[in-house]
Scaffold this motif. Structure first.
Motif, short mmCIF file in Angstrom:
data_model
loop_
_atom_site.label_atom_id
_atom_site.label_comp_id
_atom_site.label_asym_id
_atom_site.label_seq_id
_atom_site.Cartn_x
_atom_site.Cartn_y
_atom_site.Cartn_z
N ALA A 23 14.67 12.40 6.19
CA ALA A 23 15.24 11.66 7.32
C ALA A 23 16.05 10.47 6.84
O ALA A 23 17.14 10.20 7.37
N LEU A 24 15.56 9.76 5.83
CA LEU A 24 16.32 8.63 5.28
C LEU A 24 17.64 9.10 4.68
O LEU A 24 18.68 8.47 4.88
N GLU A 25 17.59 10.20 3.95
CA GLU A 25 18.80 10.75 3.33
C GLU A 25 19.83 11.17 4.37
O GLU A 25 21.02 11.24 4.08
N ASN A 26 19.37 11.43 5.59
CA ASN A 26 20.26 11.83 6.67
C ASN A 26 20.61 10.67 7.59
O ASN A 26 21.06 10.89 8.72
N GLY A 27 20.40 9.45 7.12
CA GLY A 27 20.85 8.27 7.84
C GLY A 27 19.90 7.71 8.88
O GLY A 27 20.29 6.83 9.65
N ASN A 28 18.68 8.16 8.91
CA ASN A 28 17.70 7.66 9.88
C ASN A 28 16.92 6.48 9.30
O ASN A 28 16.71 6.41 8.09
N ASP A 29 16.49 5.58 10.16
CA ASP A 29 15.53 4.55 9.78
C ASP A 29 14.15 5.17 9.96
O ASP A 29 13.88 5.80 10.98
N VAL A 30 13.28 4.97 8.97
CA VAL A 30 11.96 5.60 9.03
C VAL A 30 10.89 4.59 8.62
O VAL A 30 11.02 3.90 7.60
N SER A 31 9.83 4.54 9.42
CA SER A 31 8.64 3.75 9.09
C SER A 31 7.45 4.70 9.05
O SER A 31 7.30 5.56 9.93
N VAL A 32 6.61 4.55 8.03
CA VAL A 32 5.36 5.30 7.94
C VAL A 32 4.23 4.29 8.03
O VAL A 32 4.19 3.31 7.28
N PHE A 33 3.33 4.52 8.98
CA PHE A 33 2.16 3.67 9.15
C PHE A 33 0.94 4.48 8.77
O PHE A 33 0.67 5.53 9.35
N LEU A 34 0.20 4.00 7.76
CA LEU A 34 -1.01 4.66 7.31
C LEU A 34 -2.19 4.14 8.13
O LEU A 34 -2.42 2.94 8.20
N LEU A 35 -2.94 5.07 8.72
CA LEU A 35 -4.03 4.72 9.62
C LEU A 35 -5.23 5.59 9.30
O LEU A 35 -5.06 6.76 8.93
N GLY A 36 -6.43 5.07 9.43
CA GLY A 36 -7.63 5.85 9.14
C GLY A 36 -7.60 6.34 7.70
O GLY A 36 -7.29 5.58 6.78
N ASP A 37 -7.93 7.61 7.50
CA ASP A 37 -7.92 8.19 6.15
C ASP A 37 -6.55 8.11 5.48
O ASP A 37 -6.44 8.20 4.26
N GLY A 69 -4.68 -2.84 7.97
CA GLY A 69 -5.55 -3.75 7.24
C GLY A 69 -7.02 -3.50 7.53
O GLY A 69 -7.85 -3.57 6.62
N THR A 70 -7.37 -3.22 8.76
CA THR A 70 -8.77 -2.95 9.11
C THR A 70 -9.25 -1.70 8.42
O THR A 70 -10.37 -1.66 7.89
N CYS A 71 -8.43 -0.66 8.40
CA CYS A 71 -8.80 0.60 7.74
C CYS A 71 -8.97 0.39 6.24
O CYS A 71 -9.86 0.98 5.62
N LEU A 72 -8.13 -0.46 5.64
CA LEU A 72 -8.28 -0.79 4.23
C LEU A 72 -9.57 -1.57 4.00
O LEU A 72 -10.31 -1.29 3.05
N ASP A 73 -9.87 -2.55 4.87
CA ASP A 73 -11.09 -3.34 4.74
C ASP A 73 -12.33 -2.46 4.79
O ASP A 73 -13.25 -2.65 4.00
N ILE A 74 -12.35 -1.50 5.70
CA ILE A 74 -13.49 -0.58 5.82
C ILE A 74 -13.73 0.14 4.50
O ILE A 74 -14.87 0.42 4.14
N ARG A 75 -12.66 0.41 3.78
CA ARG A 75 -12.75 1.15 2.51
C ARG A 75 -12.78 0.21 1.29
O ARG A 75 -12.66 0.65 0.17
N ASN A 76 -12.94 -1.10 1.55
CA ASN A 76 -12.94 -2.10 0.48
C ASN A 76 -11.71 -1.96 -0.41
O ASN A 76 -11.80 -2.03 -1.64
N SER A 77 -10.56 -1.75 0.22
CA SER A 77 -9.30 -1.59 -0.50
C SER A 77 -8.33 -2.71 -0.10
O SER A 77 -8.53 -3.39 0.90
N ASP A 78 -7.31 -2.86 -0.90
CA ASP A 78 -6.26 -3.84 -0.63
C ASP A 78 -4.95 -3.12 -0.41
O ASP A 78 -4.79 -1.97 -0.80
N GLY A 79 -3.99 -3.83 0.14
CA GLY A 79 -2.64 -3.31 0.23
C GLY A 79 -2.01 -3.35 -1.16
O GLY A 79 -2.63 -3.76 -2.13
N SER A 80 -0.77 -2.92 -1.24
CA SER A 80 -0.06 -2.95 -2.52
C SER A 80 1.37 -3.38 -2.27
O SER A 80 1.79 -3.56 -1.13
N GLU A 81 2.13 -3.52 -3.35
CA GLU A 81 3.53 -3.90 -3.22
C GLU A 81 4.30 -2.85 -2.42
O GLU A 81 5.13 -3.16 -1.59
N VAL A 82 3.99 -1.59 -2.69
CA VAL A 82 4.66 -0.49 -1.98
C VAL A 82 4.14 -0.37 -0.55
O VAL A 82 4.88 -0.03 0.36
#
Length: 105
Positions: A23-37, A69-82
């Motif tokens: 989608a990005l290569e075809n000129g679209n703006d794209v956001s991916v939101f990671l939720l739960g697993d 952030g809540t889903c990460l906290d539940i898993r004792n994980s942190d965000g990253s630069e990416v």
């Protein structure tokens, strides 16, 4: 386009990022939101489906990647630069501003 990824299944996550890159290569703006697993996507190790590599390609192509952030906290994980820690307000922004929203679970 908004993609909500709610799985840590290697093939599904890999395909979600492949779609985002296309989608990005075809000129679209794209956001991916990671939720739960889905917040576990960055840690997926699979010989056939290199999810981490696809996430980096997505980021380098200009995609926006966010993680609950809540889903990460539940898993004792942190965000990253990416993949920075985000909130439900960020998810709401993705869902309400995108022309199309796809949920992969």
């Amino acid at each position: 386009m908004g993609i909500v990824l709610e799985t840590s299944d290697p093939e599904r996550a890999w395909n979600a990022f492949r779609l985002g890159i296309t989608a990005l290569e075809n000129g679209n703006d794209v956001s991916v939101f990671l939720l739960g697993d889905g917040v576990e996507a960055e840690e997926i190790t699979d010989d056939q489906f290199d999810v981490r590599n696809r996430m980096e390609e997505f980021d380098e192509a200009g995609g926006e990647l966010l993680a609950c952030g809540t889903c990460l906290d539940i898993r004792n994980s942190d965000g990253s630069e990416v993949c920075p820690i985000s909130t439900m307000n960020d998810l709401l922004e993705v869902v309400t501003t995108a022309d199309r929203v796809l949920t992969i679970g």
